[in-house]
Design an enzyme around this catalytic site. Structure first.
Site, PDB file in Angstrom:
ATOM      1  N   GLU A 241      22.823 -33.031  74.501  1.00 18.62           N
ATOM      2  CA  GLU A 241      24.028 -33.822  74.772  1.00 18.62           C
ATOM      3  C   GLU A 241      24.607 -34.363  73.460  1.00 18.62           C
ATOM      4  O   GLU A 241      25.814 -34.288  73.210  1.00 18.62           O
ATOM      5  CB  GLU A 241      23.715 -35.014  75.697  1.00 18.62           C
ATOM      6  CG  GLU A 241      23.344 -34.652  77.122  1.00 18.62           C
ATOM      7  CD  GLU A 241      21.847 -34.447  77.317  1.00 18.62           C
ATOM      8  OE1 GLU A 241      21.145 -34.145  76.319  1.00 18.62           O
ATOM      9  OE2 GLU A 241      21.392 -34.577  78.464  1.00 18.62           O
TER      10      GLU A 241
ATOM     11  N   GLY B 207      11.902 -43.931  71.427  1.00 19.12           N
ATOM     12  CA  GLY B 207      13.363 -43.980  71.588  1.00 19.12           C
ATOM     13  C   GLY B 207      13.834 -45.256  72.273  1.00 19.12           C
ATOM     14  O   GLY B 207      14.760 -45.926  71.818  1.00 19.12           O
TER      15      GLY B 207
HETATM   16  O1  F6P Z   1      15.576 -39.175  77.914  1.00 20.78           O
HETATM   17  C1  F6P Z   1      14.578 -38.659  77.114  1.00 20.78           C
HETATM   18  C2  F6P Z   1      14.703 -39.102  75.704  1.00 20.78           C
HETATM   19  O2  F6P Z   1      13.730 -38.437  74.964  1.00 20.78           O
HETATM   20  C3  F6P Z   1      14.587 -40.614  75.527  1.00 20.78           C
HETATM   21  O3  F6P Z   1      13.305 -41.065  75.493  1.00 20.78           O
HETATM   22  C4  F6P Z   1      15.348 -40.818  74.276  1.00 20.78           C
HETATM   23  O4  F6P Z   1      15.670 -42.158  74.101  1.00 20.78           O
HETATM   24  C5  F6P Z   1      16.527 -39.913  74.504  1.00 20.78           C
HETATM   25  O5  F6P Z   1      15.979 -38.784  75.166  1.00 20.78           O
HETATM   26  C6  F6P Z   1      17.290 -39.503  73.286  1.00 20.78           C
HETATM   27  O6  F6P Z   1      16.502 -38.785  72.384  1.00 20.78           O
HETATM   28  P1  F6P Z   1      16.957 -38.578  70.890  1.00 20.78           P
HETATM   29  O7  F6P Z   1      17.089 -39.910  70.241  1.00 20.78           O
HETATM   30  O8  F6P Z   1      15.868 -37.750  70.267  1.00 20.78           O
HETATM   31  O9  F6P Z   1      18.274 -37.852  70.890  1.00 20.78           O
END
Ligand code: F6P
Length: 549
Positions: free
Chosen positions: A217, A272
Site C-alpha cells: 500500500e 510498528g
Molecule cells: O499490518 C501489518 C503491519 O506489519 C503492521 O504491524 C505495521 O504497522 C504495518 O503493517 C506497516 O508496516 P510498515 O511500516 O513496514 O510499512
C-alpha cells in the site's frame, strides 16, 4: 505443564480462585459496594504523573484485586517486564528485542541489544529529526524550485500512519497552523487524490513511512506521489527535496530513489505499532516542533518508570491490564470501549485498536499450543458526547457487558474563545453523568416514584453495574499524551504476559497480503489463479463484468 515450564493458565490455582470468587460476587451490585465503603470513591483511585485514575466503579473488591495480583505474580508479569526493559528477545516468534521504551530513554541511559548500547543511536536520530524539522518549520529547507514547504504528507499504513495521524490530531492546538499536515494510508487512490488535489507540488514534502519499506500500500502510494510531483516539476532531481523516508531498510529506500541522507532510521526492536515516538513521528515533530515532541517523550518516560518501579498495589498499567482480564476471562466480556471526552482524541481509539488488537489478537500461546482461555478484546469507541447519541443505549441497557474507559480533561485547550471555553463544563457534566448512570443505574422503585406507568417501568429501569475506569487530567498536553499512550502500551503488555502470548508479532496479517498478490492478476488480466475457491472465483468474474472487462 508447558514447554516453557508454565502450568496451563486456566489450570493454575490462582485462576481457579478467581473463577470461584467471581461466582461468590455474582449477585453483588456496585450500589452495595459503595454503600459498604463510604471511602470507595477516593480510596479506589491512583495518581501517576498528570493522570488521576478512578477505578472505584469496577465490579471488584479488595479481595478481587488481591487475587488478580496473585495471578500476575504466578504468571511472572514483572519478570517479563524486566526482561523487556533489559532488551531481551521477548518477541519469541520473530526472535527480537522489544525496546520501544529505549526510544524515550534519557541520553545517559545504557540499554544494550547484543552488547551494543542503543541509546546513543536513538538520540542521534532524534537530533537529526529535530534539525530537519526546524529547517522545514523555519523555511530553510525549500522545495526543488526554492519555494517554502507548506504541506507535509505522511504516506504509511498501520503503525506507520495511525500513531502520527492520531497524535497530530491530539496536539493540533500545539501545531504550526501555517503548515498543512495530511496522512495517506489507504491504497484506494481516492486517499492520495483527496490529500493532494489542492496542494502545490512545489510546496509539498512527502514523508514515506514504512518500517520494512516493502508494504504494498505504502510503496504504491509513494510511487504515485512521485509521479504526481515529477509531472508538475519535470525533473527527477526534485525527489531529493520533496521525499524523505522513515525506515529500518536503507537498501529498499535507496532502491526507491530516496537519498539515504534523507532517511531517518529506526530498528527492528521497535514494533510498528509501538513506533510513533521513533523516526515514524517525524511528521508530528514538524507540526509541533522538536521541543513539544521531546515533552511528549518525557511523558512516555514518566509512565515507563512508573510501570518499571511501582509496586503491584499501585501500578496503574498492571491494574488496568488485570481489570481487563477480570472482565474478559471471568465475566465473558467480548469488547472494551475507550470513550474520550475530547474532540482532539477523535483518532485515539482507532490507534488503540492496532496497539491492542494486533498485539493480543492471538490464539496460540508462546509454547506453540492453542490457548483455551480468551485473549484480546475487540477495542472500539469514539469521542463523547457523540457516542451517547449513537451506541450508548446498548452499553446502558443491552445484554452485553462492555467495560469502558472514560478519558477527560479539566481544562479545554487554551486557544478556544471564552464562549467555547464555557461549553467545557457541559461536556464534562456528560462525562461524569455517564459513568454514574452506568454504575448505579436506576431501580424500578425509583422509576415508579416518578409516576411512570407500570407497563413502562421495565423499559425505563437501568440495571447499572456497568464497569468503567475514569482517567482525568488537567489538560491535554504533549506530555499527557505520552503518559496515556505508554499507559495503554504497558496495559496491553500486562495482558499478553498473563495470557502467555507473544504480543509483539503479527502473523495474522500475512495471509491476506499473500492472497491479495495472488488475486490481483485475476482482476487486471483475467488470469487463471490456481486453487481459487468457487466463491472468490465467482466474485472476481462479477467484478470484471462490472468493470466492463
Ligand atoms: O499490518 C501489518 C503491519 O506489519 C503492521 O504491524 C505495521 O504497522 C504495518 O503493517 C506497516 O508496516 P510498515 O511500516 O513496514 O510499512
Amino acid at each position: 505443564m508447558n514447554a516453557d515450564g508454565r502450568t496451563r493458565l486456566n489450570q493454575t490455582p490462582e485462576w481457579t480462585a478467581l473463577a470461584k470468587h467471581r461466582e461468590e460476587l455474582a449477585d453483588t451490585h456496585l450500589r452495595e459496594l459503595f454503600a459498604a465503603d463510604p471511602e470507595r470513591g477516593t480510596g479506589y483511585t491512583l495518581r501517576v504523573g498528570d493522570l488521576h485514575i478512578d477505578y472505584s466503579k469496577h465490579l471488584v473488591t479488595g479481595e478481587t484485586l488481591r487475587l488478580l495480583r496473585e495471578l500476575a505474580a504466578a504468571t511472572d508479569v514483572f519478570g517479563l517486564r524486566d526482561a523487556m526493559f533489559r532488551g531481551e528477545r521477548i518477541n519469541v516468534t520473530e526472535d527480537r528485542a522489544v525496546l520501544h521504551t529505549a526510544l524515550r530513554a534519557p541520553r545517559d541511559a545504557v540499554i544494550e541489544v547484543d552488547g551494543e548500547n542503543v541509546v546513543p543511536k536513538v538520540h542521534a536520530v532524534l537530533d537529526k529529526m529535530s534539525d530537519f524539522a526546524q529547517r522545514v518549520r523555519s523555511g530553510a529547507w525549500t522545495g526543488h524550485t526554492g519555494k517554502r514547504i507548506r504541506n507535509v504528507v505522511n504516506i504509511g499504513i498501520g503503525g506507520s500512519d495511525l500513531g502520527p495521524a492520531m497524535a497530530y490530531e491530539v496536539l493540533r492546538s500545539f501545531a504550526d497552523r501555517d503548515l498543512t499536515v495530511r496522512f495517506v494510508s489507504n491504497v484506494d487512490g481516492a486517499d492520495l487524490h483527496e490529500a493532494t488535489r489542492d496542494l502545490d507540488p512545489a510546496e509539498t514534502l512527502f514523508i514515506i513511512a514504512s518500517k520494512t519499506f516493502t508494504t504494498i500500500e505504502t510503496i504504491t502510494n509513494a510511487t504515485s506521489a512521485r509521479t504526481w510531483l515529477l509531472h508538475a516539476l519535470g525533473d527527477d532531481a526534485a525527489v531529493a527535496r520533496h521525499f524523505v523516508a522513515l525506515s529500518t531498510n536503507a537498501e529498499k529506500v535507496t532502491e526507491f530513489g530516496i537519498d539515504p541522507d534523507n532517511m531517518f532510521e529506526f530498528w527492528d526492536w521497535v514494533g510498528g505499532r509501538y513506533s510513533y515516538d521513533s523516526a515514524i513521528g517525524l511528521s508530528l515533530m514538524i507540526a509541533i516542533g522538536p521541543d513539544r515532541f521531546r515533552e511528549m517523550l518525557d511523558g512516555f518516560r514518566l509512565m515507563d518508570e512508573h510501570f518499571r518501579t511501582a509496586p503491584a498495589e499501585t501500578n496503574v498499567p498492571l491494574l488496568l491490564g488485570l481489570l481487563g482480564i477480570w472482565y474478559g476471562n471471568f465475566h465473558d466480556a467480548q469488547s472494551h470501549a475507550v470513550l474520550p471526552y475530547s474532540h482532539y482524541l477523535s483518532k485515539f481509539t482507532a490507534y488503540l485498536q492496532q496497539l491492542d488488537m494486533e498485539s493480543n489478537g492471538k490464539s496460540v500461546a508462546r509454547d506453540g499450543k492453542q490457548v483455551d482461555w480468551g485473549t484480546g478484546p475487540v477495542v472500539w469507541g469514539t469521542p463523547g458526547t457523540n457516542g451517547q447519541h449513537a451506541y450508548y443505549q446498548l452499553i446502558h441497557q443491552g445484554t452485553k457487558l462492555i467495560p469502558a474507559d472514560f478519558i477527560g480533561f479539566a481544562e479545554p485547550v487554551a486557544e478556544l474563545s471564552p464562549e467555547l471555553t464555557a461549553q467545557h463544563d457541559l461536556l464534562m457534566a456528560n462525562f461524569f453523568a455517564q459513568t454514574q448512570a452506568l454504575a448505579f443505574g436506576k431501580t424500578a422503585e425509583e422509576v415508579r416514584a416518578e409516576g411512570v406507568p407500570e407497563e413502562l417501568v421495565p423499559h425505563k429501569t437501568f440495571q447499572g453495574n456497568r464497569p468503567t475506569t475514569t482517567v482525568l487530567a488537567r489538560e491535554l498536553t504533549p506530555s499527557v499524551l505520552g503518559q496515556l499512550i505508554a499507559l495503554y502500551e504497558h496495559k496491553v503488555f500486562v495482558q499478553g504476559a498473563v495470557w502467555n502470548i507473544d504480543s509483539f508479532d503479527q502473523w495474522g496479517v500475512e495471509l491476506g497480503k499473500v492472497l491479495a498478490k495472488r488475486v490481483e492478476p485475476a482482476l487486471t488480466e483475467g488470469a487463471e489463479v490456481p486453487g481459487l475457491d468457487a466463491s472468490t472465483k465467482a466474485l472476481v468474474a462479477t467484478y470484471r463484468e462490472l468493470r466492463g472487462r
